[in-house]
Write an enzyme that holds these catalytic residues in place. Structure first.
Site, short mmCIF file in Angstrom:
data_model
loop_
_atom_site.label_atom_id
_atom_site.label_comp_id
_atom_site.label_asym_id
_atom_site.label_seq_id
_atom_site.Cartn_x
_atom_site.Cartn_y
_atom_site.Cartn_z
N GLN A 103 -31.84 -51.98 90.60
CA GLN A 103 -31.14 -52.06 91.57
C GLN A 103 -30.36 -52.62 92.30
OE1 GLN A 103 -27.69 -49.65 91.90
NE2 GLN A 103 -26.43 -51.02 89.95
N TYR A 184 -18.48 -50.40 95.79
CA TYR A 184 -19.65 -51.22 97.56
C TYR A 184 -19.08 -53.35 97.24
CZ TYR A 184 -20.75 -46.42 95.70
OH TYR A 184 -21.20 -45.27 95.94
N ARG A 231 -23.44 -55.38 86.74
CA ARG A 231 -23.28 -54.14 86.73
C ARG A 231 -21.45 -53.68 87.63
NH1 ARG A 231 -23.99 -47.67 87.13
NH2 ARG A 231 -23.77 -47.18 85.14
N GLY A 320 -26.58 -41.91 82.44
CA GLY A 320 -27.15 -41.58 83.75
C GLY A 320 -27.85 -40.18 83.73
N ARG A 321 -26.72 -39.31 83.76
CA ARG A 321 -26.87 -38.00 84.25
C ARG A 321 -27.74 -37.15 83.16
NH1 ARG A 321 -21.09 -36.32 86.00
NH2 ARG A 321 -20.04 -38.30 84.14
#
Ligand code: PHB
Length: 368
Positions: A103, A184, A231, A320-321
Site C-alpha cells: 500500500q 491522506y 483504496r 483489518g482489526r
C-alpha cells in the site's frame, strides 16, 4: 457440500488468489526508524507470514517519501535498503502461498516536522485539519498549517508514487494499492473540505480528481494496470475530511478508474472503523460501473462477508482489526470458530507483544 464463494479461489487483475478474504492495510509502527524506516525485521516478516492464510495481503501503508510519513516507525518504500527489507516480507508470504500488495502512501497534511525530518506537511490548500494531532517521540503535538503544493511539488509527488510502484515490484510485491482514502494526501485533493484550489488541481470535480488520476496513470505506466488498485473512502470523516457531494465526486473518479482498466477498487464503506450506514454514496452503483474487482471493507463479520461475496455484490472482503488478533482468520471463518479480540494498547507499540503472539486455533487448543 461446495465451499462458500468467500473461500473459493479468484482473480484480482492478473493476481490469482486462493480465497476472497483480504488482509486490510494496518499501521503497526514496528519499522526500524533509526535505520531509516526499514521493513523486514524478523518480527515484521513473522507477522505477515502468520497471516498468509488470507487470499491477498495488503501491506500496512508504506510512505513514498520521508515527507509522506505521518506516524512513528512506519516503513518506507523509497530507499534501496527498504526494498531489501520488503524482499524478506514478500518472500515469506509467497512461500506460505499467499499474495501481497504494497500500500503506497503519502499522508499530506496529516503529519508534523518531527516525523518527516523537519519537512513541512504538504496539502492541496493551506488548511490545517481540525481536532487531529500528530503522535511524535515528544508526545502528542498539534499539526501545523500545511504548505499548499505548487506544480513542482505536485509533479514530484506523482514521481514518488511512480518510484514506489517500481520499488514494490523490485521488492517482490504482486502489485500495489494506492492509498486514496482516510483523509491522506490523495483524499485531501479529492474532497473539497481540504481542496480549495482554483487551479487545474481543484475547483471542479475533474480538477479535484486530477492528482489521483495522474498518480494512477504514472503507476500504471510503471507496472501495468492489472497490478494496480486504489483504496477509497468517500464518506469517512476520519482526519477531518468531508466532501460537499461525495456521490458526484466519487462517481466521476470511479468512471475514470474504469476507463484505465485498473485491477480493483477497495472501498471503506462508511466511517473508517465506525458506522457503515452513513448516507451519501451508493457503493452498489459504483460496483456496477467498474469492471475490475470490488473489495469491500469496514465492519464485516462472517455472515456479512459470506453474503456479500455469495450474492456477487462484492468480489472480496478485507478485514483489518480481526486479522490483528487472529492470524488464522480464514481458518476460523471457515470453521465458524470464535474470534480473539485485539488489544488496542499494543496496536502501535514496538516489539513482538500484541504483534506476533496472538495464537492460532491449533495453538489455543494445545494450551487449553
Ligand atoms: C493510522 O495509522 O491510524 C492509520 C493509517 C492509515 C489509515 C488509517 C489509519 O488509512
Amino acid at each position: 457440500m461446495t465451499e462458500a464463494r468467500l473461500f473459493q479461489p479468484g482473480r484480482i487483475g492478473s493476481i490469482d488468489i486462493a480465497n476472497r478474504v483480504v488482509m486490510a492495510p494496518l499501521t503497526r509502527s514496528r519499522a526500524d526508524e533509526a535505520a531509516g524506516d526499514l521493513p523486514g525485521s524478523d518480527i515484521h516478516v513473522e507477522y505477515y507470514r502468520q497471516r498468509s492464510g488470507a487470499g491477498l495481503i495488503i501491506s500496512e501503508g508504506t510512505q513514498v517519501s520521508p515527507q509522506g510519513k505521518g506516524y512513528m516507525a512506519t516503513p518506507g518504500i523509497y530507499s534501496d535498503a527498504q526494498v531489501e527489507g520488503w524482499k524478506r516480507v514478500t518472500a515469506a508470504v509467497h512461500q506460505a502461498g499467499s499474495k501481497i500488495l504494497a500500500q503506497i502512501w503519502h499522508v499530506g497534511r496529516i503529519t508534523h516536522p518531527a516525523l518527516t525530518g523537519g519537512l513541512p506537511p504538504l496539502a492541496p490548500s493551506a488548511i490545517a485539519p481540525r481536532g487531529v494531532v500528530a503522535y511524535t517521540h515528544q508526545g502528542k503535538v498539534d499539526i501545523p498549517v500545511p504548505q499548499a503544493m505548487n506544480q513542482q511539488q505536485i509533479s514530484a509527488v506523482v514521481n514518488e508514487f511512480r518510484r514506489a510502484a517500481a520499488n514494490a515490484l523490485r521488492a517482490g510485491f504482486d502489485g500495489v494499492e494506492i492509498h486514496g482514502a482516510n483523509g491522506y494526501l490523495i483524499d485531501q485533493f479529492l474532497r473539497d473540505g481540504a481542496n480549495q484550489r482554483d487551479d487545474a488541481y481543484g475547483g471542479s470535480v475533474a480538477g479535484r480528481c486530477k492528482l489521483a488520476l495522474e498518480i494512477v496513470d504514472a503507476v500504471v505506466a510503471e507496472i501495468g494496470a492489472s497490478r494496480v488498485g486504489i483504496r477509497l473512502s468517500p464518506l469517512t470523516p476520519f482526519n477531518d475530511l468531508a466532501d460537499s457531494d461525495p456521490q458526484r465526486t466519487f462517481e466521476h473518479l470511479v468512471a475514470e478508474l474504469d476507463r484505465r482498466g485498473i485491477a480493483f477498487v477497495h472501498f471503506i464503506e462508511g466511517a473508517t472503523g465506525g458506522a457503515r450506514d452513513l448516507p451519501g454514496f451508493d457503493y452498489a452503483k459504483a460496483r456496477k460501473s467498474f469492471r475490475g474487482a470490488y473489495i469491500a471493507n469496514n465492519g464485516y463479520d462472517r455472515a456479512m462477508a459470506l453474503d456479500a461475496v455469495e450474492s456477487g455484490r462484492v468480489d472480496a472482503v478485507a478485514f483489518g482489526r480481526p486479522f490483528i488478533a487472529n492470524p488464522d482468520l480464514v481458518q476460523r471463518l471457515r470453521l465458524n470458530a470464535a474470534l480473539s479480540a485485539p488489544d488496542p494498547s499494543t496496536f502501535y507499540t514496538p516489539g513482538p507483544v500484541g504483534y506476533v503472539d496472538y495464537p492460532t486455533l491449533d495453538a489455543q487448543a494445545q494450551t487449553a
